[in-house]
Design an enzyme around this catalytic site. Structure first.
Site, PDB file in Angstrom:
ATOM      1  N   HIS A  59      -3.771  -1.088  -3.589  1.00  0.00           N
ATOM      2  CA  HIS A  59      -5.040  -0.437  -3.260  1.00  0.00           C
ATOM      3  C   HIS A  59      -5.052   1.054  -3.561  1.00  0.00           C
ATOM      4  O   HIS A  59      -6.119   1.616  -3.837  1.00  0.00           O
ATOM      5  CB  HIS A  59      -5.353  -0.624  -1.768  1.00  0.00           C
ATOM      6  CG  HIS A  59      -5.553  -2.037  -1.354  1.00  0.00           C
ATOM      7  ND1 HIS A  59      -6.735  -2.711  -1.550  1.00  0.00           N
ATOM      8  CD2 HIS A  59      -4.714  -2.923  -0.756  1.00  0.00           C
ATOM      9  CE1 HIS A  59      -6.626  -3.952  -1.081  1.00  0.00           C
ATOM     10  NE2 HIS A  59      -5.399  -4.096  -0.609  1.00  0.00           N
ATOM     11  N   ALA A 134      -6.959  -4.726   8.222  1.00  0.00           N
ATOM     12  CA  ALA A 134      -7.532  -3.413   7.951  1.00  0.00           C
ATOM     13  C   ALA A 134      -8.798  -3.524   7.105  1.00  0.00           C
ATOM     14  O   ALA A 134      -8.962  -2.830   6.091  1.00  0.00           O
ATOM     15  CB  ALA A 134      -6.505  -2.528   7.273  1.00  0.00           C
ATOM     16  N   ASP A 242       8.844  -4.574   2.315  1.00  0.00           N
ATOM     17  CA  ASP A 242       9.020  -3.172   2.683  1.00  0.00           C
ATOM     18  C   ASP A 242       9.814  -2.997   3.969  1.00  0.00           C
ATOM     19  O   ASP A 242      10.005  -1.870   4.444  1.00  0.00           O
ATOM     20  CB  ASP A 242       7.663  -2.480   2.817  1.00  0.00           C
ATOM     21  CG  ASP A 242       6.784  -3.089   3.909  1.00  0.00           C
ATOM     22  OD1 ASP A 242       7.142  -4.161   4.437  1.00  0.00           O
ATOM     23  OD2 ASP A 242       5.736  -2.497   4.214  1.00  0.00           O
ATOM     24  N   HIS A 245       6.513  -5.451   6.947  1.00  0.00           N
ATOM     25  CA  HIS A 245       5.623  -6.614   6.979  1.00  0.00           C
ATOM     26  C   HIS A 245       6.353  -7.923   7.237  1.00  0.00           C
ATOM     27  O   HIS A 245       5.773  -8.849   7.808  1.00  0.00           O
ATOM     28  CB  HIS A 245       4.848  -6.730   5.661  1.00  0.00           C
ATOM     29  CG  HIS A 245       3.696  -5.783   5.547  1.00  0.00           C
ATOM     30  ND1 HIS A 245       3.860  -4.455   5.253  1.00  0.00           N
ATOM     31  CD2 HIS A 245       2.360  -5.976   5.703  1.00  0.00           C
ATOM     32  CE1 HIS A 245       2.671  -3.864   5.214  1.00  0.00           C
ATOM     33  NE2 HIS A 245       1.749  -4.759   5.492  1.00  0.00           N
ATOM     34  N   ASP A 268       0.868  -4.019  -1.916  1.00  0.00           N
ATOM     35  CA  ASP A 268      -0.287  -3.883  -1.016  1.00  0.00           C
ATOM     36  C   ASP A 268      -0.403  -2.434  -0.578  1.00  0.00           C
ATOM     37  O   ASP A 268      -0.751  -2.123   0.563  1.00  0.00           O
ATOM     38  CB  ASP A 268      -0.165  -4.823   0.190  1.00  0.00           C
ATOM     39  CG  ASP A 268      -1.458  -4.936   1.004  1.00  0.00           C
ATOM     40  OD1 ASP A 268      -2.535  -4.637   0.446  1.00  0.00           O
ATOM     41  OD2 ASP A 268      -1.388  -5.299   2.190  1.00  0.00           O
TER      42      ASP A 268
END
Length: 388
Positions: A59, A134, A242, A245, A268
């Site tokens: 994103h 989110a 990461d 998550h 992500d």
């Protein structure tokens, strides 16, 4: 370039030689001796060369976002991830009004046509209120095929993937429509059960958007979508490696079930990737990043990641125990196949684009990045082979 450890489709070889002409790999020679190197070749002894990374789901980065709707921020995002080894990247949107997301798609489609981006991924607004994460709840919409088609058309042929919740009204019909259009239908931010996930896969869904995150967990009597997505060989599962998550044991479970050829490691990433802690916009929402962890400003949900794929690569081989070949499969080859780009990217082979990542063979830290035959980071630091 000579002397490097090369991660090739057939295995890992030491002392390899790779020749680049223009924007293509002209030759790959495995297991050469130092005497086979040509004076003037870059000396990559002590380094490992892997294909450029392919990110299906990103994103933002560098303080910018694809959801900004501006070419300047989109270019900064792409450049940030390129400098961290992502040579093929998708632009992922976030939930907004249909009009606003369509406007963003029009801007992003120009960058696809310019060769900056590989395509557009629409994440939202066709997702579950119960699993929205989110994404702003009041902007969510049912995946009515006409609305889904509006966004696909706004991308001018460059829509590559749409994430939706198949249990919502119009969900299965939209999956079928997307499959007919040649656009990847991805199951994500969903509250669906096991049976509905199976039905969606039969209808044409082929991707699990950040598996485990944004969907029900595995129950021993109600296995939910995770099991359906893992067990079907037609499905590629995205994983965010990461350390935030997913627990390492969950990552291992996914690899043990699906195998590296069906796993696509993604970022992500939101705007803080490649920068640092602070406040960042994510579409219409505000995200606070502290110690590299992105949360909505009210603390209610994880809001993407600050990950870059060079970090995901290093973590995969140093923490999770993946082999170099397995890591390259999930960071390069598998996502390239999914996007239909395996003839040009995703592996080190003669004739493919010269998209390369060079890492230190001992630490696996990023050293240099080449895209389409041009160094974009670090190439000036290599010595050249000298006679004798």
């Amino acid at each position: 370039m000579a002397g490097a450890r090369l991660v090739l489709p057939g295995g890992v070889v030491a002392g390899g030689r790779l020749t680049v002409e223009g924007d293509r790999i002209a030759a790959v020679t495995s297991g050469t001796s130092s005497g086979d190197a040509t004076p003037g070749d870059l000396d990559l002894s002590g380094y490992t060369v892997v294909p450029g990374f392919v990110d299906l789901h990103v994103h933002g980065g560098g303080g910018a976002s694809y959801a900004s709707g501006t070419a300047e921020e989109a270019l900064l995002t792409a450049r940030t991830h390129l400098e961290h080894g992502t040579t093929t990247t998708m632009a992922s949107t976030v939930t907004g009004t249909i009009h606003e997301v369509a406007r963003q798609a029009a801007v992003l489609s120009e960058l696809v046509e310019d060769g900056v981006l590989a395509g557009i991924h629409f994440e939202g607004p066709f997702i579950s209120h119960n699993r929205c994460g989110a994404h702003r709840p009041d902007l969510l919409r049912d995946p009515d095929p006409a609305l889904v088609r509006t966004l696909v058309d706004a991308a001018r042929g460059h829509a590559r993937m749409v994430t939706l919740a198949p249990e919502l009204p119009g969900g299965l019909a939209s999956v079928r429509m997307l499959a007919d259009l040649g656009v990847i239908a991805a199951i994500g931010h969903t509250d669906c059960d096991y049976a509905t996930a199976l039905t969606a896969i039969e209808a044409g869904a082929t991707v699990a958007t950040h598996l485990f995150n944004g969907m029900p967990g595995i129950g021993h009597r109600a296995p939910g979508p995770v099991v359906a997505l893992l067990e079907d060989e037609r499905v590629t599962v995205e994983l965010i490696n990461d350390g935030v998550h997913l627990h390492p044991s969950v990552l291992a479970l996914a690899y043990g079930t699906a195998g590296p050829s069906r796993v696509a490691l993604i970022t992500d990433a939101m705007g803080a990737a490649g920068t640092g802690d602070g406040l960042y916009p994510l579409g219409p929402l505000q995200v606070r990043v502290e110690d590299g962890v992105a949360l909505l400003s009210d603390g209610s949900s994880i809001a993407g990641s600050t990950l870059t794929l060079d970090v995901a690569f290093k973590r995969s081989v140093t923490v999770d125990g993946l082999t170099l070949g397995q890591a390259v499969e999930s960071l390069c080859a598998a996502p390239a196949r999914l996007l239909g780009l395996a003839d040009s990217v995703g592996s080190l082979e003669t004739g493919k684009l010269a998209d390369l990542v060079v890492v230190d063979s001992d630490t696996f830290d990023l050293v240099a990045v080449m895209r389409r035959g041009r160094w974009v980071r670090g190439g000036e630091g290599f010595a050249t082979v000298t006679p004798g």
